[in-house]
Design a protein around this motif. Structure first.
Motif, PDB file in Angstrom:
ATOM      1  N   ALA A   8     -72.999  11.270  24.805  1.00  0.00           N
ATOM      2  CA  ALA A   8     -72.480  11.862  23.572  1.00  0.00           C
ATOM      3  C   ALA A   8     -71.699  10.838  22.757  1.00  0.00           C
ATOM      4  O   ALA A   8     -71.110   9.899  23.304  1.00  0.00           O
ATOM      5  CB  ALA A   8     -71.589  13.056  23.893  1.00  0.00           C
ATOM      6  N   SER A   9     -71.696  11.027  21.446  1.00  0.00           N
ATOM      7  CA  SER A   9     -70.877  10.191  20.568  1.00  0.00           C
ATOM      8  C   SER A   9     -69.404  10.531  20.784  1.00  0.00           C
ATOM      9  O   SER A   9     -69.062  11.536  21.416  1.00  0.00           O
ATOM     10  CB  SER A   9     -71.254  10.438  19.107  1.00  0.00           C
ATOM     11  OG  SER A   9     -70.943  11.769  18.733  1.00  0.00           O
ATOM     12  N   SER A  10     -68.521   9.702  20.258  1.00  0.00           N
ATOM     13  CA  SER A  10     -67.088   9.919  20.456  1.00  0.00           C
ATOM     14  C   SER A  10     -66.639  11.262  19.892  1.00  0.00           C
ATOM     15  O   SER A  10     -65.763  11.921  20.458  1.00  0.00           O
ATOM     16  CB  SER A  10     -66.292   8.787  19.806  1.00  0.00           C
ATOM     17  OG  SER A  10     -66.575   8.710  18.408  1.00  0.00           O
ATOM     18  N   ARG A  34     -63.720  17.565  26.754  1.00  0.00           N
ATOM     19  CA  ARG A  34     -62.798  17.513  27.894  1.00  0.00           C
ATOM     20  C   ARG A  34     -62.183  18.899  28.023  1.00  0.00           C
ATOM     21  O   ARG A  34     -61.881  19.556  27.014  1.00  0.00           O
ATOM     22  CB  ARG A  34     -61.729  16.440  27.706  1.00  0.00           C
ATOM     23  CG  ARG A  34     -62.313  15.074  27.352  1.00  0.00           C
ATOM     24  CD  ARG A  34     -61.226  14.025  27.211  1.00  0.00           C
ATOM     25  NE  ARG A  34     -60.787  13.546  28.515  1.00  0.00           N
ATOM     26  CZ  ARG A  34     -59.512  13.335  28.858  1.00  0.00           C
ATOM     27  NH1 ARG A  34     -58.547  13.613  27.996  1.00  0.00           N
ATOM     28  NH2 ARG A  34     -59.196  12.871  30.048  1.00  0.00           N
ATOM     29  N   GLU A  49     -69.396  19.938  14.817  1.00  0.00           N
ATOM     30  CA  GLU A  49     -68.964  19.468  16.129  1.00  0.00           C
ATOM     31  C   GLU A  49     -68.414  20.614  16.966  1.00  0.00           C
ATOM     32  O   GLU A  49     -68.667  20.697  18.180  1.00  0.00           O
ATOM     33  CB  GLU A  49     -67.905  18.377  15.949  1.00  0.00           C
ATOM     34  CG  GLU A  49     -68.461  17.096  15.334  1.00  0.00           C
ATOM     35  CD  GLU A  49     -67.381  16.179  14.804  1.00  0.00           C
ATOM     36  OE1 GLU A  49     -67.709  15.021  14.482  1.00  0.00           O
ATOM     37  OE2 GLU A  49     -66.224  16.616  14.688  1.00  0.00           O
ATOM     38  N   ASP A 101     -62.359  13.998  32.809  1.00  0.00           N
ATOM     39  CA  ASP A 101     -62.507  14.896  31.664  1.00  0.00           C
ATOM     40  C   ASP A 101     -62.109  16.335  31.974  1.00  0.00           C
ATOM     41  O   ASP A 101     -62.381  17.236  31.184  1.00  0.00           O
ATOM     42  CB  ASP A 101     -63.968  14.875  31.179  1.00  0.00           C
ATOM     43  CG  ASP A 101     -64.390  13.499  30.703  1.00  0.00           C
ATOM     44  OD1 ASP A 101     -63.590  12.860  29.995  1.00  0.00           O
ATOM     45  OD2 ASP A 101     -65.505  13.068  31.041  1.00  0.00           O
ATOM     46  N   GLN A 110     -67.465  14.218  22.405  1.00  0.00           N
ATOM     47  CA  GLN A 110     -66.931  14.215  23.766  1.00  0.00           C
ATOM     48  C   GLN A 110     -66.219  15.537  24.036  1.00  0.00           C
ATOM     49  O   GLN A 110     -65.474  16.039  23.193  1.00  0.00           O
ATOM     50  CB  GLN A 110     -65.948  13.056  23.941  1.00  0.00           C
ATOM     51  CG  GLN A 110     -66.560  11.678  23.756  1.00  0.00           C
ATOM     52  CD  GLN A 110     -67.399  11.255  24.952  1.00  0.00           C
ATOM     53  OE1 GLN A 110     -66.974  11.392  26.091  1.00  0.00           O
ATOM     54  NE2 GLN A 110     -68.584  10.719  24.685  1.00  0.00           N
ATOM     55  N   LEU A 165     -69.496  17.291  33.059  1.00  0.00           N
ATOM     56  CA  LEU A 165     -68.790  16.650  31.956  1.00  0.00           C
ATOM     57  C   LEU A 165     -69.144  15.175  31.861  1.00  0.00           C
ATOM     58  O   LEU A 165     -69.345  14.639  30.754  1.00  0.00           O
ATOM     59  CB  LEU A 165     -67.282  16.836  32.114  1.00  0.00           C
ATOM     60  CG  LEU A 165     -66.750  18.247  31.860  1.00  0.00           C
ATOM     61  CD1 LEU A 165     -65.296  18.366  32.295  1.00  0.00           C
ATOM     62  CD2 LEU A 165     -66.899  18.627  30.400  1.00  0.00           C
ATOM     63  N   ARG A 166     -69.234  14.509  32.997  1.00  0.00           N
ATOM     64  CA  ARG A 166     -69.617  13.091  32.976  1.00  0.00           C
ATOM     65  C   ARG A 166     -71.023  12.919  32.409  1.00  0.00           C
ATOM     66  O   ARG A 166     -71.276  12.010  31.605  1.00  0.00           O
ATOM     67  CB  ARG A 166     -69.542  12.511  34.393  1.00  0.00           C
ATOM     68  CG  ARG A 166     -68.130  12.202  34.857  1.00  0.00           C
ATOM     69  CD  ARG A 166     -68.148  11.344  36.101  1.00  0.00           C
ATOM     70  NE  ARG A 166     -68.795  12.021  37.229  1.00  0.00           N
ATOM     71  CZ  ARG A 166     -68.158  12.777  38.107  1.00  0.00           C
ATOM     72  NH1 ARG A 166     -66.845  12.965  37.987  1.00  0.00           N
ATOM     73  NH2 ARG A 166     -68.811  13.334  39.106  1.00  0.00           N
ATOM     74  N   ASN A 189     -70.919  13.683  28.516  1.00  0.00           N
ATOM     75  CA  ASN A 189     -70.166  12.698  27.729  1.00  0.00           C
ATOM     76  C   ASN A 189     -70.773  11.302  27.786  1.00  0.00           C
ATOM     77  O   ASN A 189     -70.532  10.480  26.890  1.00  0.00           O
ATOM     78  CB  ASN A 189     -68.716  12.663  28.196  1.00  0.00           C
ATOM     79  CG  ASN A 189     -67.958  13.923  27.814  1.00  0.00           C
ATOM     80  OD1 ASN A 189     -68.306  14.593  26.835  1.00  0.00           O
ATOM     81  ND2 ASN A 189     -66.939  14.261  28.583  1.00  0.00           N
ATOM     82  N   ARG A 190     -71.552  11.043  28.825  1.00  0.00           N
ATOM     83  CA  ARG A 190     -72.173   9.726  28.945  1.00  0.00           C
ATOM     84  C   ARG A 190     -73.101   9.434  27.772  1.00  0.00           C
ATOM     85  O   ARG A 190     -73.202   8.296  27.305  1.00  0.00           O
ATOM     86  CB  ARG A 190     -72.943   9.648  30.259  1.00  0.00           C
ATOM     87  CG  ARG A 190     -73.625   8.315  30.505  1.00  0.00           C
ATOM     88  CD  ARG A 190     -74.362   8.330  31.827  1.00  0.00           C
ATOM     89  NE  ARG A 190     -75.026   7.056  32.081  1.00  0.00           N
ATOM     90  CZ  ARG A 190     -75.782   6.810  33.136  1.00  0.00           C
ATOM     91  NH1 ARG A 190     -75.956   7.760  34.055  1.00  0.00           N
ATOM     92  NH2 ARG A 190     -76.350   5.629  33.286  1.00  0.00           N
TER      93      ARG A 190
END
Length: 276
Positions: A91-93, A98, A24, A143, A96, A84-85, A88-89
């Motif tokens: 992406a898995s948790s 930020r 990750e 984010d 993410q 970033l939006r 992250n839209r």
């Protein structure tokens, strides 16, 4: 070491980077580099106008003073949140990303080991690590949280250029080990953080103490001893009490509290009781 040169300093840092595993982290670093490159390209700042230093969970850019700071700020306020939006839209948790960001201006020198030195750079790093910036990002649904140095605010932001609304920047003070640093946070300021932020200095500790207990109070030379309150209650003796063969007679109160009254005998000798 080269002579110090005026630069625009850009710092971007990944939130909760150390909480992720190696796979990750590698993914987040790729996203960080991609977002940084896109933001700088959008501002018209190509690779010939910047130097990059890798800090693992963050990236530092030294940007040539000839590059437009207003274009950089516009890109950071629009391009970075949009990227970033988009990332992250889908992406898995655990993927993410930020970011905290700092933009500053100042003088930076490059030494013979390709290291960067300069108090302005140090101050920018203090802002990036400040509690107020971390708290701002935690409390926002967005984010991205951005902070600019006071000189950059005075020179650019306060003039309310198009796409850089000065009303959206709010003054904060960061207490660093180098002294208070005034800066300007974009967006709402976390409650209680507008006027003071203790950062990593341990502010609030008693002088000479460890921070978890107050420093002992020492009376001035020749002055009265501090008031320690009433003595702890001692045992109460009623009647005669024998001590080492002698007799303590009468009602004796608070012996350990230094109160002895009545007649008493020690080792055959008689003394009159007296308070001490």
């Amino acid at each position: 070491m080269n002579d110090p040169v005026s630069r625009t300093i850009l710092l971007l840092d990944i939130e909760r980077f150390s909480d992720r595993d190696d796979v990750e982290q590698a993914y987040l670093r790729r996203m960080l580099y991609d977002i940084t490159d896109r933001a700088l390209e959008s501002a018209g700042i190509d690779e010939t106008l910047r130097l990059r230093a890798d800090r693992g969970d963050s990236v530092m850019e030294l940007i040539d003073a000839s590059a437009s700071v207003t274009a950089l700020l516009r890109s950071l306020l629009t391009e970075v949140p949009a990227q970033l939006r988009a990332v992250n839209r889908m992406a898995s948790s655990s993927a993410q990303i930020r970011l905290r960001g700092v933009v500053a201006t100042g003088w930076v020198a490059v030494d013979q080991l390709d290291g960067w030195v300069g108090s302005d750079l140090n101050h920018a790093c203090r802002l990036l690590d400040a509690h107020v910036l971390r708290a701002a990002l935690r409390e926002r649904p967005d984010d991205f949280a951005l902070c600019v140095s006071d000189p950059l605010y005075s020179g650019v932001v306060r003039h309310d250029h198009t796409g850089i609304p000065k009303a959206e920047f709010h003054a904060v003070t960061v207490d660093s080990k180098n002294g208070p640093l005034r800066a300007w946070l974009h967006g709402p300021v976390p409650a209680g953080a507008a006027s003071e932020d203790h950062g990593d200095t341990g502010a609030g500790e008693a002088s000479g103490g460890s921070g978890d207990r107050p420093t002992p109070r020492v009376p001035p030379q020749g002055g009265p001893a501090p008031d320690r309150g009433a003595p702890a209650p001692g045992p109460v003796f009623n009647g005669n009490v024998t001590i080492g063969g002698g007799t303590v007679s009468g009602d004796q109160n608070n012996v350990t509290g230094n109160q002895i009254t009545g007649d008493f005998n020690f080792g055959g000798g008689r003394r009159r009781g007296e308070g001490s």
